[in-house]
Design a protein around this motif. Sequence first.
Motif, mmCIF file in Angstrom:
data_model
loop_
_atom_site.group_PDB
_atom_site.id
_atom_site.type_symbol
_atom_site.label_atom_id
_atom_site.label_comp_id
_atom_site.label_asym_id
_atom_site.label_seq_id
_atom_site.Cartn_x
_atom_site.Cartn_y
_atom_site.Cartn_z
ATOM 1 N N ASP A 369 0.817 -1.211 0.000
ATOM 2 C CA ASP A 369 0.000 0.000 0.000
ATOM 3 C C ASP A 369 0.852 1.264 0.000
ATOM 4 O O ASP A 369 0.426 2.309 -0.504
ATOM 5 C CB ASP A 369 -0.948 0.000 1.203
ATOM 6 N N GLU A 370 2.067 1.174 0.541
ATOM 7 C CA GLU A 370 2.971 2.322 0.472
ATOM 8 C C GLU A 370 3.395 2.596 -0.968
ATOM 9 O O GLU A 370 3.653 3.744 -1.348
ATOM 10 C CB GLU A 370 4.208 2.060 1.334
ATOM 11 N N LEU A 371 3.458 1.523 -1.769
ATOM 12 C CA LEU A 371 3.826 1.679 -3.171
ATOM 13 C C LEU A 371 2.627 2.074 -4.027
ATOM 14 O O LEU A 371 2.769 2.734 -5.059
ATOM 15 C CB LEU A 371 4.423 0.370 -3.705
ATOM 16 N N HIS A 372 1.437 1.666 -3.617
ATOM 17 C CA HIS A 372 0.217 1.862 -4.409
ATOM 18 C C HIS A 372 -0.890 2.434 -3.520
ATOM 19 O O HIS A 372 -1.816 1.717 -3.142
ATOM 20 C CB HIS A 372 -0.248 0.531 -5.022
ATOM 21 N N LEU A 373 -0.799 3.697 -3.205
ATOM 22 C CA LEU A 373 -1.795 4.319 -2.327
ATOM 23 C C LEU A 373 -3.198 4.261 -2.931
ATOM 24 O O LEU A 373 -4.188 4.166 -2.207
ATOM 25 C CB LEU A 373 -1.399 5.775 -2.051
ATOM 26 N N SER A 374 -3.290 4.331 -4.259
ATOM 27 C CA SER A 374 -4.600 4.355 -4.912
ATOM 28 C C SER A 374 -5.129 2.969 -5.242
ATOM 29 O O SER A 374 -6.261 2.841 -5.712
ATOM 30 C CB SER A 374 -4.515 5.184 -6.199
ATOM 31 N N ASN A 375 -4.319 1.940 -5.000
ATOM 32 C CA ASN A 375 -4.720 0.577 -5.360
ATOM 33 C C ASN A 375 -4.267 -0.384 -4.271
ATOM 34 O O ASN A 375 -3.348 -1.175 -4.457
ATOM 35 C CB ASN A 375 -4.100 0.197 -6.706
ATOM 36 N N PRO A 376 -4.900 -0.316 -3.099
ATOM 37 C CA PRO A 376 -4.452 -1.128 -1.965
ATOM 38 C C PRO A 376 -4.605 -2.627 -2.217
ATOM 39 O O PRO A 376 -5.458 -3.061 -2.996
ATOM 40 C CB PRO A 376 -5.351 -0.665 -0.821
ATOM 41 N N ALA A 377 -3.756 -3.395 -1.576
ATOM 42 C CA ALA A 377 -3.797 -4.857 -1.707
ATOM 43 C C ALA A 377 -5.014 -5.424 -0.987
ATOM 44 O O ALA A 377 -5.569 -4.812 -0.066
ATOM 45 C CB ALA A 377 -2.522 -5.464 -1.125
ATOM 46 N N LEU A 378 -5.418 -6.604 -1.417
ATOM 47 C CA LEU A 378 -6.494 -7.336 -0.758
ATOM 48 C C LEU A 378 -5.888 -8.384 0.169
ATOM 49 O O LEU A 378 -4.834 -8.958 -0.128
ATOM 50 C CB LEU A 378 -7.395 -8.012 -1.791
ATOM 51 N N LEU A 379 -6.551 -8.654 1.271
ATOM 52 C CA LEU A 379 -6.094 -9.657 2.231
ATOM 53 C C LEU A 379 -7.002 -10.868 2.195
ATOM 54 O O LEU A 379 -8.226 -10.748 2.186
ATOM 55 C CB LEU A 379 -6.096 -9.081 3.654
ATOM 56 N N GLU A 380 -6.393 -12.057 2.151
ATOM 57 C CA GLU A 380 -7.134 -13.321 2.306
ATOM 58 C C GLU A 380 -6.197 -14.312 2.980
ATOM 59 O O GLU A 380 -5.243 -14.789 2.368
ATOM 60 C CB GLU A 380 -7.629 -13.850 0.971
ATOM 61 N N GLU A 381 -6.464 -14.605 4.231
ATOM 62 C CA GLU A 381 -5.546 -15.434 5.017
ATOM 63 C C GLU A 381 -5.441 -16.852 4.488
ATOM 64 O O GLU A 381 -4.349 -17.437 4.443
ATOM 65 C CB GLU A 381 -5.979 -15.453 6.478
ATOM 66 N N ASP A 382 -6.557 -17.433 4.070
ATOM 67 C CA ASP A 382 -6.557 -18.808 3.569
ATOM 68 C C ASP A 382 -5.976 -18.851 2.155
ATOM 69 O O ASP A 382 -6.462 -18.151 1.253
ATOM 70 C CB ASP A 382 -7.984 -19.356 3.562
ATOM 71 N N ILE A 383 -4.961 -19.663 1.943
ATOM 72 C CA ILE A 383 -4.245 -19.667 0.664
ATOM 73 C C ILE A 383 -5.132 -20.141 -0.482
ATOM 74 O O ILE A 383 -5.113 -19.571 -1.583
ATOM 75 C CB ILE A 383 -2.974 -20.532 0.757
ATOM 76 N N THR A 384 -5.931 -21.165 -0.250
ATOM 77 C CA THR A 384 -6.797 -21.680 -1.310
ATOM 78 C C THR A 384 -7.819 -20.627 -1.739
ATOM 79 O O THR A 384 -8.037 -20.393 -2.939
ATOM 80 C CB THR A 384 -7.521 -22.949 -0.848
#
Length: 419
Positions: A369-384
């Motif tokens: 998010d520091e690199l992409h303030l306008s396009n934040p990452a999504l979080l999903e703990e479960d890998i599948t």
Amino acid sequence: MGAPGLQPGLERIQALLNEMGNPQQGLPYVHVAGTNGKGSTSLILARILQESGYRVGRFSSPHLHSYQERFEVNGTPIEFSVLGTHLREIGKAIAGMCGRGYERPTEFEILTALAFLWFKEAMVDVAVLEVGMGGRYDATNIGSPLVSIITSIGLDHTEYLGHSLEEVAGNKAGIIKPAIPVVVGELPPPAQRVVEQVATDQCSPWFFSSSARVLRTGSNGLTSLLSIDFAGQQLKGVPFSLTGDFQLENLRTALTALKVLMARGWQVPGEALYKGLGTLYHPGRMEVVEGPPLVVLDVAHNPQGAEALSHALQNLFPDRQRVLLVGVLDDKDVKAILAPLEARSRLCIVTRPHSSRARNWQRVKEAWDELHLSNPALLEEDITRAAELARSKLRFDEYLLVTGSFYVLDTARRYLMTT
């Protein structure tokens, strides 16, 4: 299996091997260390030697899906029943050494001892042993190899190996033995100076991978066609199935080591290169799975690996964007890993590696998010679920890049290749 964590020293592995009757004694082997590239270099070496008519053992780490992957003879993994039998035998040896006052060996020390035991039983002509981490105190650093190899040196595992290139190089150069030839890949100048000094102190001749001439002359899909100057032969149109320019450097390193072996009487005909290099397969290392969707899997778990991966992807897919699925362990330099990969990544999905060393897994999103303030990452703990989410987010002509920890690749790869 064994004591957890990293415990420097060779006393435990030596005590364990003594208890087992020292199966490593008399085993001809090639010893391969390096921050990146040691797995591919070992694979290339083993395959060419196999195609030259030798019976070849290969011990590698870490595995992607199963412990069986770590032990191969002529490309065939150890059978599960044999693995279990040898582990029980080693268990008795562990009881014996602990009874003599030694500490219980670590998991990697046990696996290393198993490799020696199985290779002796399998009567291999030569083994290719890949260092687990570092070099000087690695469990594989027992005995005297035919040739030592240091593929590359970068900053990784700094809490164990040192916080400077010189310190890391000193640790990895610990595999250099008196008067034993050492082959050196492309190294940063500070690291190269350390390795050269250690080799000089040990009276060990060193050979640079740059002495091997390899040129890409064409391609057949993802398989490159190479021109190789090898042992006085000009080999044209040699197929090479490992993808990425960095694999050419691994090939040069392997070829240089083979020339050292040939100077000692080993027979490696040019035909072995034609037979062996076109069918190499290294799961999870710049592995391209043609879709739809197109998926690339690579364990770029340190900055040097991420840089190499980024360069390879730019050459393969110069005009295509991607969705990035990534999970990184807590002890890794997340910003330095993400920096070379973010440019053509339209979306980043962060997941949690299956490891106790991934408690702070969400920090990857913070770095992105520091690199992409306008396009934040999504979080999903479960890998599948993260893999399914990433796949669902792909647009036309985009591809999915899965990278970071082996623990992420293991689960994501299983899911993406079976659904």
